[in-house]
Design an enzyme around this catalytic site. Structure first.
Site, PDB file in Angstrom:
ATOM      1  N   HIS A 204      68.443  47.224 133.321  1.00 33.03           N
ATOM      2  CA  HIS A 204      67.323  46.379 132.915  1.00 33.03           C
ATOM      3  C   HIS A 204      67.789  45.480 131.781  1.00 33.03           C
ATOM      4  O   HIS A 204      68.340  45.961 130.785  1.00 33.03           O
ATOM      5  CB  HIS A 204      66.143  47.238 132.436  1.00 33.03           C
ATOM      6  CG  HIS A 204      65.775  48.335 133.387  1.00 33.03           C
ATOM      7  ND1 HIS A 204      65.012  48.120 134.504  1.00 33.03           N
ATOM      8  CD2 HIS A 204      66.080  49.659 133.386  1.00 33.03           C
ATOM      9  CE1 HIS A 204      64.846  49.255 135.159  1.00 33.03           C
ATOM     10  NE2 HIS A 204      65.492  50.203 134.505  1.00 33.03           N
TER      11      HIS A 204
ATOM     12  N   ASN B 297      57.368  48.859 137.868  1.00 34.90           N
ATOM     13  CA  ASN B 297      56.527  49.293 136.762  1.00 34.90           C
ATOM     14  C   ASN B 297      57.029  48.720 135.443  1.00 34.90           C
ATOM     15  O   ASN B 297      56.252  48.427 134.533  1.00 34.90           O
ATOM     16  CB  ASN B 297      56.489  50.823 136.683  1.00 34.90           C
ATOM     17  CG  ASN B 297      55.633  51.445 137.773  1.00 34.90           C
ATOM     18  OD1 ASN B 297      54.576  50.934 138.103  1.00 34.90           O
ATOM     19  ND2 ASN B 297      56.102  52.545 138.328  1.00 34.90           N
TER      20      ASN B 297
ATOM     21  N   ALA C 293      61.123  53.191 131.873  1.00 35.98           N
ATOM     22  CA  ALA C 293      62.578  53.025 131.911  1.00 35.98           C
ATOM     23  C   ALA C 293      63.079  51.968 130.943  1.00 35.98           C
ATOM     24  O   ALA C 293      64.278  51.694 130.889  1.00 35.98           O
ATOM     25  CB  ALA C 293      63.009  52.656 133.333  1.00 35.98           C
TER      26      ALA C 293
END
Length: 268
Positions: free
Chosen positions: A220, A190, A124
């Protein structure tokens, strides 16, 4: 050119979407096998063109060019070592499992001994190429911030005494390093593990996990500072329709990594 042979470990939402895309790929296309535990309910969902595999012997007989793990941390521990022993390259989706230093060391040693390879997708996140370039900088500081909406952290919020439906301000669920984060949230961090492995390591990578009612996607933020310069990267991913804790882009990242593996030109 012969079709490319690929084995998926697991057949959850990500693997199912990935398989559908690969089976529709233009020539030379892909021949898919799927490794599942005997009696797994997922066997009923396999497309007819996929070959179900029950153990390492059947996987070896299938003779894949590449193995893709998409079944969670336990699958990394249970299935990946055997694939590496066969000398196969393995693309690992559940990178967070590698926060376990003993597991990572064992997998690396097995790969070296038998000629296998561990391949890690960006998942991601973006910007890992920059982080790899500055990982040996003498003045490097690296920090990752995860912001997700209350739907992604419902159980965690309730455990802290918050009502997910009435949250009106951000709540910091975690602040520490990447090893601690991956251990505390094995299904969700992750990204932190990928950043640590690309960069200066788990202990030297800072992580903040924030539940924010003003956030509609999985956000993020990565900040890297060193003598070479500064990177500040923000990515807002849409949550997976089947799992709000995961980003929809993760499956596309695996597809991009598979395409790179087989491509005559590789971007590093």
């Amino acid at each position: 050119m012969k079709p490319r042979r690929l084995v998926l470990i697991g057949f959850g939402a990500i693997a199912g979407d990935l398989a559908a895309t690969l089976l529709d790929a233009p020539q030379p296309g892909y021949v898919l096998g799927v490794l599942l535990k005997p009696g797994s309910a997922s066997r009923q969902r396999l497309p007819q063109s996929c070959t179900p595999l029950s153990d390492l012997a059947e996987l070896a007989a299938f003779a894949p060019d590449l193995v893709v793990e998409a079944a969670g941390h336990e699958a990394v521990r249970a299935s990946v070592p055997g694939c590496l022993t066969l000398g196969l390259p393995v693309l690992i989706s559940s990178i967070g499992a590698l926060h376990d230093a003993a597991l990572l060391a064992s997998l690396v040693a097995t790969a070296r001994e038998h000629g296998g390879r561990l391949l890690l997708p960006s998942g991601a996140l973006g910007g890992l190429d920059y982080v790899r370039a500055v990982r040996h900088a003498s003045e490097l500081t690296l920090r990752y911030e995860s912001r997700k909406p209350p739907a992604a952290w419902s159980a965690e919020l309730k455990a802290l005494g918050h009502d997910p439906d009435r949250l009106d301000a951000p709540v910091t669920l975690f602040s520490g390093n990447a090893r601690e984060a991956a251990a505390a949230y094995p299904q969700n961090l992750n990204v932190a593990a990928a950043l640590a492995l690309a960069g200066p390591g788990f202990e030297a990578t800072g992580v903040d996990v924030i539940c924010d009612p003003a956030t509609t996607g999985n956000t993020h933020v990565v900040t890297a500072r060193s003598e070479f310069g500064t990177m500040h990267l923000a990515i807002a991913n849409r949550p997976s329709p089947s799992n709000p804790k995961s980003s929809w882009i993760v499956g596309r990242s695996l597809l991009a990594a598979i395409e790179q593996f087989f491509a005559p030109v590789m971007m590093l």
